[in-house]
Design a protein around this motif. Structure first.
Motif, PDB file in Angstrom:
ATOM      1  N   PHE A  27       0.857  -1.194   0.000  1.00 45.71           N
ATOM      2  CA  PHE A  27       0.000   0.000   0.000  1.00 45.71           C
ATOM      3  C   PHE A  27       0.890   1.240   0.000  1.00 45.71           C
ATOM      4  N   LYS A  28       0.275   2.359  -0.355  1.00 49.04           N
ATOM      5  CA  LYS A  28       1.024   3.631  -0.403  1.00 49.04           C
ATOM      6  C   LYS A  28       0.912   4.351   0.931  1.00 49.04           C
ATOM      7  N   ILE A  29       2.013   4.885   1.413  1.00 48.74           N
ATOM      8  CA  ILE A  29       1.939   5.676   2.640  1.00 48.74           C
ATOM      9  C   ILE A  29       1.639   7.136   2.273  1.00 48.74           C
ATOM     10  N   PRO A  30       0.959   7.849   3.180  1.00 44.85           N
ATOM     11  CA  PRO A  30       0.572   9.229   2.841  1.00 44.85           C
ATOM     12  C   PRO A  30       1.798  10.138   2.802  1.00 44.85           C
ATOM     13  N   PHE A  31       1.683  11.216   2.032  1.00 46.98           N
ATOM     14  CA  PHE A  31       2.770  12.189   1.986  1.00 46.98           C
ATOM     15  C   PHE A  31       2.658  13.124   3.190  1.00 46.98           C
ATOM     16  N   LEU A  32       3.729  13.243   3.925  1.00 50.13           N
ATOM     17  CA  LEU A  32       3.749  14.169   5.054  1.00 50.13           C
ATOM     18  C   LEU A  32       4.930  15.094   4.844  1.00 50.13           C
ATOM     19  N   ASP A  33       4.664  16.383   4.990  1.00 52.40           N
ATOM     20  CA  ASP A  33       5.751  17.342   4.817  1.00 52.40           C
ATOM     21  C   ASP A  33       6.538  17.387   6.125  1.00 52.40           C
ATOM     22  N   LEU A  34       7.603  16.607   6.169  1.00 53.19           N
ATOM     23  CA  LEU A  34       8.309  16.420   7.441  1.00 53.19           C
ATOM     24  C   LEU A  34       9.644  17.142   7.488  1.00 53.19           C
ATOM     25  N   GLU A  35       9.925  17.593   8.668  1.00 51.75           N
ATOM     26  CA  GLU A  35      11.215  18.215   8.938  1.00 51.75           C
ATOM     27  C   GLU A  35      12.182  17.137   9.424  1.00 51.75           C
ATOM     28  N   GLY A  36      11.656  16.248  10.223  1.00 49.51           N
ATOM     29  CA  GLY A  36      12.511  15.239  10.879  1.00 49.51           C
ATOM     30  C   GLY A  36      12.444  13.869  10.227  1.00 49.51           C
ATOM     31  N   ASN A  37      12.809  12.866  10.995  1.00 45.40           N
ATOM     32  CA  ASN A  37      12.887  11.496  10.466  1.00 45.40           C
ATOM     33  C   ASN A  37      11.580  10.729  10.704  1.00 45.40           C
ATOM     34  N   ILE A  38      11.575   9.481  10.246  1.00 42.85           N
ATOM     35  CA  ILE A  38      10.422   8.593  10.470  1.00 42.85           C
ATOM     36  C   ILE A  38      10.875   7.404  11.298  1.00 42.85           C
ATOM     37  N   ILE A  39      10.129   7.144  12.359  1.00 40.72           N
ATOM     38  CA  ILE A  39      10.323   5.879  13.077  1.00 40.72           C
ATOM     39  C   ILE A  39       8.997   5.128  12.971  1.00 40.72           C
ATOM     40  N   ALA A  40       9.055   3.915  12.442  1.00 42.49           N
ATOM     41  CA  ALA A  40       7.857   3.079  12.379  1.00 42.49           C
ATOM     42  C   ALA A  40       7.921   2.107  13.553  1.00 42.49           C
ATOM     43  N   ILE A  41       6.777   1.850  14.159  1.00 43.74           N
ATOM     44  CA  ILE A  41       6.768   0.873  15.251  1.00 43.74           C
ATOM     45  C   ILE A  41       5.788  -0.250  14.914  1.00 43.74           C
ATOM     46  N   PHE A  42       6.179  -1.446  15.311  1.00 39.60           N
ATOM     47  CA  PHE A  42       5.354  -2.627  15.077  1.00 39.60           C
ATOM     48  C   PHE A  42       5.428  -3.421  16.377  1.00 39.60           C
TER      49      PHE A  42
END
Ligand code: AVJ
Length: 317
Positions: A142-157
């Motif tokens: 699936f496609k993840i939404p576009f977010l105008d981010l300044e910082g990084n991404i941490i995904a949690i599972f």
């Protein structure tokens, strides 16, 4: 409070039915565990996490709490928190309470009712957080939404949901998660560790029979989706640790011969025959580490509890 819009990529009920029919035509018969999580199933799972026998949730929460300061250092200013299988988003609050650098939260879950409840709750608790919930079957692309981010991404599972995947699928899943990641990003994965067989088996055979109710809720779901009238008392909850495969298995066992008419597909369940409804893989630290390393991923950090019951792995590229 502003209204939160859920990005709805939930599978059609027809797709659900098709997958259930396919699984029940197999030998042995199976139903994917993602089907547990209708409204009642998500609620029952929350109840399981509160039973005295089900140690994973409270152990993972303790690991998060004990190490939250260090965990927070991996979030940069203006970062986003993605969550696979967010459910009630309870443990997420430990992170959101401490990591004020997080500006966006993307909870992803297959259960729309769980998402509605949790995303409103989270948005109310953290008014400056951009909450972007997605109802999605994340076992498929699936496609993840576009977010105008300044910082990084941490995904949690969290919660060892990754244990529902076959080890090969686990590698692929980690790969896909990390494909969207840059060098500053990471995936925090909760992994249930191998341990005494009795402790494991009790966790899936709790004394209040909530796990049994959770498992047999699939019969209600089949009744609803296929307009049948199966009697739950004709079925039995079975859960045991398969030592050779390193996994808890859950099954639904037929107490008598039963014919299921699934939209004209007639399926015979013999007395004593089982439908395999869940695998929950348990890993050693080394086993899980090598899964990640085999896929050219790096294990940045491992946090554990004192009993070595559960581990949080921070995986990066
Ligand atoms: C949500 C997949 C982590 O495997 O322990 C709990 C589901 N099944 N009791 C698990 C579950 C039966 C749970 N996960």
């Amino acid at each position: 409070m502003s209204e939160i819009k859920i990005i709805d990529m939930k599978p059609e009920t027809g797709e659900f039915k098709k997958e259930i029919i396919e699984g029940l035509k197999k030998n042995p018969k199976e139903i994917n565990p993602k089907f547990f999580y209708d409204e009642k199933g998500s609620m029952l799972f929350e109840k399981i996490t509160e039973t005295k026998e089900y140690y994973p949730t409270r152990t993972e929460r303790k690991i998060l709490e004990d190490n939250i300061g260090e965990i927070c250092t991996y979030f940069k200013e203006g970062s986003a928190l993605f969550e696979y299988g967010s459910g009630g988003s309870k443990k997420t609050q430990i992170i959101l309470n401490h990591c004020k650098q997080i500006k966006a939260y993307v909870p992803m879950d297959i259960s729309i009712s769980a998402l509605q409840y949790s995303s409103h709750n989270i948005a109310a608790m953290y008014p400056s957080l951009n909450v972007v919930p997605m109802c999605v079957d994340y076992t498929k692309p699936f496609k993840i939404p576009f977010l105008d981010l300044e910082g990084n991404i941490i995904a949690i599972f969290l919660g060892s949901s990754i244990g529902n995947f076959e080890p090969e699928t686990t590698s692929r899943f980690l790969q896909t998660c990390t494909e969207m990641l840059g060098p500053e990003d990471g995936v925090l994965v909760g992994v249930d560790l191998k341990k005494d067989k009795q402790v494991l088996e009790k966790a899936y055979n709790d004394s209040e029979s909530i796990t049994a109710e959770f498992n047999l809720n699939l019969i209600d779901r089949i009744n609803r989706e296929f307009r049948l009238n199966l009697d739950k008392s004709d079925f039995k909850h079975v859960a045991f640790y398969n030592e050779k495969k390193g996994r808890i298995e859950m099954h639904i066992e037929a107490g008598r011969d039963i014919i299921l008419d699934l939209d004209g597909n007639k399926i015979l369940l013999k007395k004593g025959e089982r439908i395999h409804t869940e695998n929950s893989y348990k890993y050693d630290i080394d086993e899980f580490t090598s899964l990640a390393v085999k896929n050219h991923l790096k294990v940045r950090k491992i946090w554990k509890d004192n009993n070595n019951y559960f581990a949080l792995f921070l995986i990066g590229i």
